[in-house]
Design an enzyme around this catalytic site. Structure first.
Site: not given
Ligand code: PMP
Length: 310
Positions: A158-160
């Site tokens: 996830a590009k969190a």
């Protein structure tokens, strides 16, 4: 990099002036990093501005939100349309695009569920990410003392926003030691990725890149480079890489939407040349994003070529 401001930012369904695109300081995201975002580029091509692999970026945004149980109140098509609308509204010919999905203002318990899901899209001009000469001459990097998150801590897929606290530690350590970027190992000691780029090595004519299990972001540039590499006849192996592989490689490069394809001149002061395979893939990549050479209509979302000011 100071911002080259544009006119409007898309927020929750409408375009607002750049300076008014603000969030409340007690929003959940400000305290707990509850945001999934993406980074996309629109390139100037002969046939007008074209967003590179928009669908894949939007898909990754939705995947990240799914992991974090954030239900985006728009469809994929609506988010894509909103991105194109924001580029059009700002009359951009080439730009970097930042869609964000975050937990907004409602309550400040760690439990995110009560908070609204806000969506924003900003665009601005953004040049070479790792410095002006980076793509041409290559950059010097170090292996970071900071590791990437273990797979059972924060999911790297996830590009969190929260993951970028780790990226910041990597990037700052590199900067204070005089390097352009840091490469992190994963929790098990295998090579993972840079603070904002994936990594490829070239050894005896074959390409190697760490697998998704090495706590990497599934980079869209990584996938693009892999696709191109196979098409032009290179062998590509996705397997675990160890630190000393970086020293003994013939060539190493980093890649990302912002960094594009950046050769490494050295790793931990072990000299590497900017080699022919890196140069070939860099040229092929730049051709692909600019819509030159081999036709790849599926990778481009074109905007009509009128009314652009940049
Ligand atoms: N890894 C990290 C940690 C990143 O931030 C990025 C940039 N988004 C990448 C890899 C490269 O991903 P992409 O090619 O999709 O930009």
């Amino acid at each position: 990099m100071a911002f080259a401001k544009t006119e409007t930012i898309w927020m929750n369904g409408r375009l607002v002036p750049w300076d008014q695109a603000t969030v409340h300081v007690l929003s959940h995201v400000v305290h707990y990093g509850s945001c999934i975002f993406d980074g996309v580029r629109c390139y100037k091509t002969e046939r007008g501005p074209a967003v590179f692999r928009l669908r894949d970026h939007v898909e990754r945004l939705f995947d990240g939100c799914r992991i974090y149980r954030m239900e985006i109140p728009y469809t994929r098509d609506q988010v894509e349309a909103a991105i194109l609308e924001t580029i059009r509204a700002n009359r951009m010919e080439a730009c970097y695009i930042r869609p964000l999905v975050f937990r907004g203002y409602e309550s400040l318990g760690v439990d995110p569920f009560p908070c609204p899901i806000d969506v924003a899209i900003a665009v601005w001009p953004w040049g070479a990410y790792l410095g002006k000469d980076a793509n041409e001459k290559g950059v010097d990097v170090m292996v970071s003392s900071w590791r990437r998150e273990a797979p059972d801590t924060l999911p790297a897929m996830a590009k969190a926003s929260a993951n970028y606290m780790n990226s910041q530690l990597i990037r700052m350590e590199a900067a204070v030691n005089g390097y352009a970027e840091g490469i992190a190992l994963d929790a098990y000691g295998y090579v993972s990725e840079g603070s904002g780029e994936n990594i490829f090595l070239v050894k005896r004519g074959a390409l190697y890149t760490p697998p998704l299990t090495a706590s990497i972001l599934p980079g869209i540039t990584r996938d693009t480079v892999a696709t191109i590499a196979r098409e032009v006849g290179h062998t590509l192996v996705e397997e675990r890489v160890i630190r000393s592989d970086l020293y003994l490689a013939d060539e190493v490069f980093m890649c990302g939407t912002a960094a594009e394809v950046t050769p490494l001149r050295s790793v931990d002061d072990h000299e590497l040349g900017v080699g022919p395979i890196t140069r070939e893939l860099q040229n092929e990549y730049l051709d692909a994003v600019h819509g030159r050479g081999r036709s790849r209509p599926e990778w481009h979302d074109r905007l009509p070529a009128h009314t652009y000011r940049r």
